[in-house]
Design an enzyme around this catalytic site. Structure first.
Site, PDB file in Angstrom:
ATOM      1  N   PHE A  21       0.827  -1.224   0.000  1.00 20.61           N
ATOM      2  CA  PHE A  21       0.000   0.000   0.000  1.00 20.61           C
ATOM      3  C   PHE A  21       0.860   1.273   0.000  1.00 20.61           C
ATOM      4  O   PHE A  21       0.890   2.033  -0.977  1.00 20.61           O
ATOM      5  CB  PHE A  21      -0.929  -0.077   1.225  1.00 20.61           C
ATOM      6  N   TYR A  64       2.788  -7.374  16.342  1.00 19.68           N
ATOM      7  CA  TYR A  64       3.115  -6.482  15.220  1.00 19.68           C
ATOM      8  C   TYR A  64       3.937  -5.303  15.752  1.00 19.68           C
ATOM      9  O   TYR A  64       5.053  -5.045  15.299  1.00 19.68           O
ATOM     10  CB  TYR A  64       1.853  -5.992  14.506  1.00 19.68           C
ATOM     11  N   SER A  65       3.377  -4.596  16.746  1.00 18.96           N
ATOM     12  CA  SER A  65       4.079  -3.391  17.214  1.00 18.96           C
ATOM     13  C   SER A  65       5.374  -3.749  17.933  1.00 18.96           C
ATOM     14  O   SER A  65       6.347  -2.984  17.888  1.00 18.96           O
ATOM     15  CB  SER A  65       3.168  -2.515  18.073  1.00 18.96           C
ATOM     16  N   LYS A  70       7.932  -4.125  15.267  1.00 21.61           N
ATOM     17  CA  LYS A  70       8.313  -2.818  14.715  1.00 21.61           C
ATOM     18  C   LYS A  70       9.206  -2.058  15.714  1.00 21.61           C
ATOM     19  O   LYS A  70      10.159  -1.397  15.329  1.00 21.61           O
ATOM     20  CB  LYS A  70       7.065  -1.986  14.386  1.00 21.61           C
ATOM     21  N   THR A 120       5.851   3.091  13.029  1.00 27.57           N
ATOM     22  CA  THR A 120       4.439   3.337  13.314  1.00 27.57           C
ATOM     23  C   THR A 120       4.260   3.935  14.703  1.00 27.57           C
ATOM     24  O   THR A 120       5.106   3.740  15.583  1.00 27.57           O
ATOM     25  CB  THR A 120       3.678   1.988  13.213  1.00 27.57           C
TER      26      THR A 120
HETATM   27  P1  NAD Z   1       1.423  -3.647   3.283  1.00 28.95           P
HETATM   28  O1  NAD Z   1       1.118  -4.852   4.083  1.00 28.95           O
HETATM   29  O2  NAD Z   1       0.382  -3.087   2.371  1.00 28.95           O
HETATM   30  O3  NAD Z   1       2.720  -3.888   2.384  1.00 28.95           O
HETATM   31  C1  NAD Z   1       3.856  -4.544   2.853  1.00 28.95           C
HETATM   32  C2  NAD Z   1       4.709  -4.928   1.653  1.00 28.95           C
HETATM   33  O4  NAD Z   1       5.898  -5.566   2.137  1.00 28.95           O
HETATM   34  C3  NAD Z   1       4.034  -5.922   0.708  1.00 28.95           C
HETATM   35  O5  NAD Z   1       4.203  -5.514  -0.627  1.00 28.95           O
HETATM   36  C4  NAD Z   1       4.751  -7.232   0.972  1.00 28.95           C
HETATM   37  O6  NAD Z   1       4.806  -8.103  -0.143  1.00 28.95           O
HETATM   38  C5  NAD Z   1       6.130  -6.722   1.351  1.00 28.95           C
HETATM   39  N1  NAD Z   1       6.864  -7.701   2.168  1.00 28.95           N
HETATM   40  C6  NAD Z   1       6.398  -8.383   3.246  1.00 28.95           C
HETATM   41  N2  NAD Z   1       7.359  -9.200   3.720  1.00 28.95           N
HETATM   42  C7  NAD Z   1       8.454  -9.017   2.936  1.00 28.95           C
HETATM   43  C8  NAD Z   1       9.744  -9.575   2.921  1.00 28.95           C
HETATM   44  N3  NAD Z   1      10.111 -10.497   3.802  1.00 28.95           N
HETATM   45  N4  NAD Z   1      10.620  -9.135   1.988  1.00 28.95           N
HETATM   46  C9  NAD Z   1      10.260  -8.207   1.065  1.00 28.95           C
HETATM   47  N5  NAD Z   1       9.034  -7.665   1.026  1.00 28.95           N
HETATM   48  C10 NAD Z   1       8.138  -8.059   1.936  1.00 28.95           C
HETATM   49  O7  NAD Z   1       1.901  -2.559   4.343  1.00 28.95           O
HETATM   50  P2  NAD Z   1       1.696  -0.977   4.371  1.00 28.95           P
HETATM   51  O8  NAD Z   1       0.414  -0.669   5.037  1.00 28.95           O
HETATM   52  O9  NAD Z   1       2.006  -0.428   3.047  1.00 28.95           O
HETATM   53  O10 NAD Z   1       2.858  -0.585   5.399  1.00 28.95           O
HETATM   54  C11 NAD Z   1       4.170  -0.299   4.929  1.00 28.95           C
HETATM   55  C12 NAD Z   1       5.045   0.083   6.108  1.00 28.95           C
HETATM   56  O11 NAD Z   1       4.507   1.234   6.748  1.00 28.95           O
HETATM   57  C13 NAD Z   1       5.149  -0.995   7.184  1.00 28.95           C
HETATM   58  O12 NAD Z   1       6.474  -1.032   7.628  1.00 28.95           O
HETATM   59  C14 NAD Z   1       4.207  -0.515   8.280  1.00 28.95           C
HETATM   60  O13 NAD Z   1       4.655  -0.962   9.535  1.00 28.95           O
HETATM   61  C15 NAD Z   1       4.353   0.985   8.147  1.00 28.95           C
HETATM   62  N6  NAD Z   1       3.189   1.779   8.565  1.00 28.95           N
HETATM   63  C16 NAD Z   1       1.950   1.504   8.068  1.00 28.95           C
HETATM   64  C17 NAD Z   1       0.868   2.308   8.411  1.00 28.95           C
HETATM   65  C18 NAD Z   1      -0.517   2.044   7.857  1.00 28.95           C
HETATM   66  O14 NAD Z   1      -1.470   2.702   8.266  1.00 28.95           O
HETATM   67  N7  NAD Z   1      -0.692   1.125   6.919  1.00 28.95           N
HETATM   68  C19 NAD Z   1       1.049   3.385   9.290  1.00 28.95           C
HETATM   69  C20 NAD Z   1       2.337   3.613   9.813  1.00 28.95           C
HETATM   70  C21 NAD Z   1       3.401   2.821   9.423  1.00 28.95           C
HETATM   71  O1  DAU Z   2      -1.286   3.358  13.639  1.00 27.96           O
HETATM   72  C1  DAU Z   2      -0.577   2.878  12.548  1.00 27.96           C
HETATM   73  C2  DAU Z   2      -0.994   1.458  12.240  1.00 27.96           C
HETATM   74  O2  DAU Z   2      -2.286   1.542  11.634  1.00 27.96           O
HETATM   75  C3  DAU Z   2      -0.028   0.743  11.304  1.00 27.96           C
HETATM   76  O3  DAU Z   2       1.198   0.582  11.967  1.00 27.96           O
HETATM   77  C4  DAU Z   2      -0.567  -0.634  10.901  1.00 27.96           C
HETATM   78  O4  DAU Z   2       0.286  -1.220   9.932  1.00 27.96           O
HETATM   79  C5  DAU Z   2      -1.948  -0.459  10.298  1.00 27.96           C
HETATM   80  O5  DAU Z   2      -2.498  -1.729  10.037  1.00 27.96           O
HETATM   81  C6  DAU Z   2      -2.861   0.311  11.266  1.00 27.96           C
HETATM   82  O6  DAU Z   2      -3.138  -0.490  12.441  1.00 27.96           O
HETATM   83  P1  DAU Z   2      -4.597  -0.579  13.091  1.00 27.96           P
HETATM   84  O7  DAU Z   2      -4.705  -1.822  13.849  1.00 27.96           O
HETATM   85  O8  DAU Z   2      -4.933   0.696  13.778  1.00 27.96           O
HETATM   86  O9  DAU Z   2      -5.479  -0.624  11.725  1.00 27.96           O
HETATM   87  P2  DAU Z   2      -6.783  -1.475  11.332  1.00 27.96           P
HETATM   88  O10 DAU Z   2      -7.290  -0.902  10.045  1.00 27.96           O
HETATM   89  O11 DAU Z   2      -6.551  -2.919  11.422  1.00 27.96           O
HETATM   90  O12 DAU Z   2      -7.814  -1.074  12.489  1.00 27.96           O
HETATM   91  C7  DAU Z   2      -8.202   0.281  12.701  1.00 27.96           C
HETATM   92  C8  DAU Z   2      -9.172   0.303  13.870  1.00 27.96           C
HETATM   93  O13 DAU Z   2     -10.371  -0.360  13.468  1.00 27.96           O
HETATM   94  C9  DAU Z   2      -8.687  -0.451  15.093  1.00 27.96           C
HETATM   95  O14 DAU Z   2      -9.192   0.192  16.252  1.00 27.96           O
HETATM   96  C10 DAU Z   2      -9.325  -1.827  14.959  1.00 27.96           C
HETATM   97  C11 DAU Z   2     -10.643  -1.501  14.286  1.00 27.96           C
HETATM   98  N1  DAU Z   2     -11.217  -2.540  13.401  1.00 27.96           N
HETATM   99  C12 DAU Z   2     -10.406  -3.091  12.451  1.00 27.96           C
HETATM  100  C13 DAU Z   2     -10.861  -4.054  11.597  1.00 27.96           C
HETATM  101  C14 DAU Z   2      -9.975  -4.695  10.560  1.00 27.96           C
HETATM  102  C15 DAU Z   2     -12.536  -2.905  13.498  1.00 27.96           C
HETATM  103  O15 DAU Z   2     -13.294  -2.358  14.344  1.00 27.96           O
HETATM  104  N2  DAU Z   2     -13.009  -3.854  12.650  1.00 27.96           N
HETATM  105  C16 DAU Z   2     -12.233  -4.458  11.718  1.00 27.96           C
HETATM  106  O16 DAU Z   2     -12.736  -5.350  10.984  1.00 27.96           O
END
Ligand code: NAD
Ligand code: DAU
Length: 337
Positions: A11, A151-152, A155, A124
């Site tokens: 993403f 997860y956290s 990280k 994160t």
């Molecule tokens: P995502 O799950 O959409 O994408 C992760 C990508 O990493 C995928 O393309 C996957 O194929 C690749 N990957 C996984 N394992 C791998 C490996 N061993 N080697 C190479 N590639 C690998 O995640 P995202 O939501 O895009 O998050 C990206 C980064 O941002 C993460 O480090 C996450 O902790 C951080 N982050 C995410 C959010 C959020 O809201 N999504 C917020 C803050 C920080």
């Molecule tokens: O804060 C940053 C983090 O945000 C990133 O580090 C993570 O990679 C990312 O996945 C995200 O984590 P959250 O756990 O906050 O995101 P998620 O979308 O899974 O959930 C958002 C909120 O919604 C959380 O309070 C859980 C709730 N939730 C989630 C899902 C999937 C629901 O209530 N129902 C659901 O089905």
């Protein structure tokens, strides 16, 4: 400049690659991604033939597999690759240990050996644990790491190894701690795309527990511009919080905004068993990066509307996902709904 993006098929990584190539068209952006369940090359289809965008399938947890990329004289490494979904860390934690910790360690080792000029760790706000719902506190760069799920925890571990490489081996590192992102290309396991696509399929939105949990929502392109700034202007060895400027909002309030845009009522929410160890609230104080000149461009309502629009226009993208591996995950987390 040669930039190595890890996890660029996911993403945020795919949005970052588009962002970077548009802003710095002379740079070369290498994308190394293992194409795990959330890695999707369709996210980069429009640039697949661009000579400035070489894609390499590789797993960051396998040192020998990724070493050849470093021989290309990489200047900057931006580490997005991760297992990123909390619910999956509850049923498949070893994947998190392997990628998030060992993978980061490998990248740090190679970055040191091959003398990269900057290593940026995309982290994160979850590494700081959670806040009470009625708390006025915010996480800042001075907050202690206190992760509450695997997860956290992975990280946070990765961050500590990044800091160790900076201190011990003088690797020029920066870390950013961002809040929840929304926007195009997000795997529909996460709350916002799950809600939008469920509604489009005629299914209710599962809300964990009371739905009063609070998150801070930021458009993915605002996250990309913040990372860019930290890489270019951030102080080596330091971390930067990245957050939004909207009012505190609960999961229920967020979903109600989506339902309103999609012209549905509150009956489309279904309260389900809470997530194990569900963090109550995240809120960040991002005044440090503000001093560097960053602030979010997107207002919350615009980010949500743009995201709903994108999923409505890209049914093929998410339908393929939802009919594949995703189904097993959905059954594990939500049962046979
Ligand atoms: P995502 O799950 O959409 O994408 C992760 C990508 O990493 C995928 O393309 C996957 O194929 C690749 N990957 C996984 N394992 C791998 C490996 N061993 N080697 C190479 N590639 C690998 O995640 P995202 O939501 O895009 O998050 C990206 C980064 O941002 C993460 O480090 C996450 O902790 C951080 N982050 C995410 C959010 C959020 O809201 N999504 C917020 C803050 C920080
Ligand atoms: O804060 C940053 C983090 O945000 C990133 O580090 C993570 O990679 C990312 O996945 C995200 O984590 P959250 O756990 O906050 O995101 P998620 O979308 O899974 O959930 C958002 C909120 O919604 C959380 O309070 C859980 C709730 N939730 C989630 C899902 C999937 C629901 O209530 N129902 C659901 O089905």
């Amino acid at each position: 400049m040669k930039v190595l993006v890890t996890g660029g098929a996911g993403f945020i990584g795919s949005n970052f690659i588009h962002y970077w190539l548009k802003k710095y068209p002379k740079d070369q952006v290498f994308n190394v991604d293992a194409l795990k369940y959330a890695g999707n090359l369709e996210n980069l289809k429009d640039i697949e033939a661009d000579p400035n965008y070489p894609f390499i399938k590789g797993d960051i947890s396998k040192y020998d597999e990724i070493e050849p990329i470093f021989k290309k004289e990489i200047d900057i490494v931006v580490n997005f690759a991760a297992q990123s979904h909390v619910d999956r860390s509850l049923y498949d934690p070893y994947e998190f240990i392997t990628t998030n910790i060992i993978g980061t360690k490998n990248l740090l080792e190679l970055s040191t050996r091959y003398k990269v000029k900057k290593f940026h760790q995309v982290s994160t706000d979850e590494v700081f644990g959670d806040l009470a719902l009625n708390s006025k506190d915010k996480f800042s760069e001075r907050t202690l790491l206190k992760p509450s799920n695997e997860y956290s925890a992975t990280k946070a571990s990765a961050e500590m190894i990044v800091m160790a490489y900076n201190f011990t081996y003088k690797l020029p590192t920066t870390i950013s701690n961002c809040t929840n992102n929304i926007g195009p290309n997000q795997y529909p396991e996460k709350l916002v795309p799950l809600a939008i696509t469920n509604i489009m399929e005629g299914k209710k939105v599962p809300i964990y527990g009371s739905g009063k949990n609070v998150r801070d929502w930021l458009h993915v392109l605002d996250h990309c511009s913040a990372i860019d700034l930290v890489i270019k202007a951030g102080k080596v060895g330091e971390r930067y919080m990245i957050g939004s400027d909207h009012e505190e909002i609960s999961n229920i309030q967020l979903i109600k905004k989506i339902l309103k845009i999609m012209k549905k009522d509150g009956d489309w929410m279904e309260f389900v068993t809470d997530r194990l160890g569900h963090d109550r609230k995240y809120a960040v104080d991002w005044s440090k990066i503000k001093k560097l000149g960053w602030k979010p461009k997107y207002k919350l309502d615009d980010s949500i509307r743009l995201t709903v629009d994108w999923y409505m226009k890209n049914e093929d993208w998410w339908k393929k996902i939802k009919s594949g591996e995703f189904r097993k995950h959905y059954e594990k987390v939500y049962g046979n709904r």
